[in-house]
Design an enzyme around this catalytic site. Structure first.
Site, PDB file in Angstrom:
ATOM      1  CG  HIS A  26      -0.242   0.393   2.504  1.00  0.00           C
ATOM      2  ND1 HIS A  26      -0.213   1.685   2.981  1.00  0.00           N
ATOM      3  CD2 HIS A  26       0.442  -0.354   3.408  1.00  0.00           C
ATOM      4  CE1 HIS A  26       0.451   1.722   4.124  1.00  0.00           C
ATOM      5  NE2 HIS A  26       0.858   0.496   4.403  1.00  0.00           N
ATOM      6  CB  CYS A  27       1.236   4.283  -1.570  1.00  0.00           C
ATOM      7  SG  CYS A  27      -0.041   4.324  -2.842  1.00  0.00           S
ATOM      8  CB  THR A  28      -0.887   8.103   0.895  1.00  0.00           C
ATOM      9  OG1 THR A  28       0.308   8.185   1.692  1.00  0.00           O
ATOM     10  CG2 THR A  28      -1.943   9.014   1.498  1.00  0.00           C
TER      11      THR A  28
END
Length: 304
Positions: free
Chosen positions: A190-192
């Site tokens: 994941h990222c943001t």
């Protein structure tokens, strides 16, 4: 990050801003002058999920855009349901969310964000002993210094994704080597917003599996739909809001880079194939061994 990669830093900041502006916010629109030209491009409608997309959604209370690759057809059959999980920020997960991820078999959590992002919104799985947590900043920088923002951004998100392929290869190598080394359980990454860094890692994995191009593009494009309603109240967003008020011209440009328009992934895949011969060629280019690529193909159910 050293000074020899200013473009990478500018891309990092551009994507942080575009992800924030895309969701949002009457406040973001207000940051730009009201005298903007009437010919400005109209807002693009988000690509809507198809009935088949429902099997890939993992509904959580405190996370957005949480999806698997379940049922996507590779060259040798469908991708296993819990091979990978892609998602956005995990700082708001509830205890029930964590229990559900553990019950679903998630064993490894790869956080693609910068150190700054992680400090602003800590990944709550990092302190849960049921999950192996590793943060690898795909941007090649640990700080997103908004005061040093550069004005020379790529014109589209697709162009930014293409820049990554050439400028962030050590980070790509580290991410995919860690995935290849995970033998058991599901790999979550994941990222943001779960659409840019997460989106291109997904694109590479799906291309490696032999998923048809149209399905890869669709998988990317529906992120904007699944991100509707994602909160935007982090401390970093407060800094971004202040910056946009000072530089409304940045708000106007970044507003055109928001969302997940299909042409962004089209441009990325064009370059992936034209310059590297596809995902397998790219992974070899960045330093993965044949055995590591094979391990990824096994995880994807495509090692026949």
């Amino acid at each position: 990050m050293n000074a020899s990669h200013p473009v990478t830093l500018s891309v990092a900041i551009a994507l942080a801003l575009s992800s924030w502006i895309a969701a949002a916010s009457p406040q973001a629109a207000a940051a730009a002058p009201t005298t903007a030209p009437q010919s400005a491009a109209p807002a693009v409608r988000n690509v809507q999920p198809l009935a088949d997309d429902a099997q890939r959604v993992l509904a959580l209370e405190g996370a957005w855009n949480v999806r698997t690759f379940a049922g996507l057809q590779g060259r040798n059959g469908p991708i296993p349901a819990m091979a990978f999980v892609r998602t956005a920020d995990l700082s708001r997960l509830t205890d029930a969310d964590k229990d559900r991820l553990a019950a679903a078999g998630v064993a490894l959590d790869i956080d693609l964000r910068t150190g700054d992002e992680e400090q602003q919104s800590p990944d709550v799985l990092a302190k849960d002993p049921r999950f192996d947590y590793q943060r690898i900043s795909l941007m090649g920088t640990e700080k997103m210094d908004l005061q040093k923002m550069m004005t020379s951004f790529p014109d589209t998100l697709g162009a930014a994704y293409v820049q990554w392929l050439g400028s962030n290869q050590p980070q790509f190598r580290e991410v995919f080597q860690r995935m290849a080394a995970q033998r058991d359980g599901a790999v979550l990454f994941h990222c943001t917003a779960g659409k840019d860094r997460t989106g291109i890692i997904s694109g590479i994995l799906l291309d490696l599996a032999g998923v048809p191009r149209a399905d890869i593009v669709h998988n990317y494009a529906v992120s904007a739909h699944y991100l509707e309603g994602q909160p935007k109240d982090s401390a970093m967003n407060v800094q971004m809001m202040a910056l946009l008020k000072q530089h409304p011209e940045i708000a106007r440009k970044m507003a055109g880079m928001g969302g997940t328009a299909p042409e962004n992934m089209e441009m990325f895949l064009d370059t992936l194939h034209q310059q590297y011969g596809g995902a397998a060629g790219f992974l070899k280019e960045v330093g993965l061994s044949e055995a590591e690529i094979h391990s990824l193909q096994v995880r994807l159910g495509q090692a026949g």
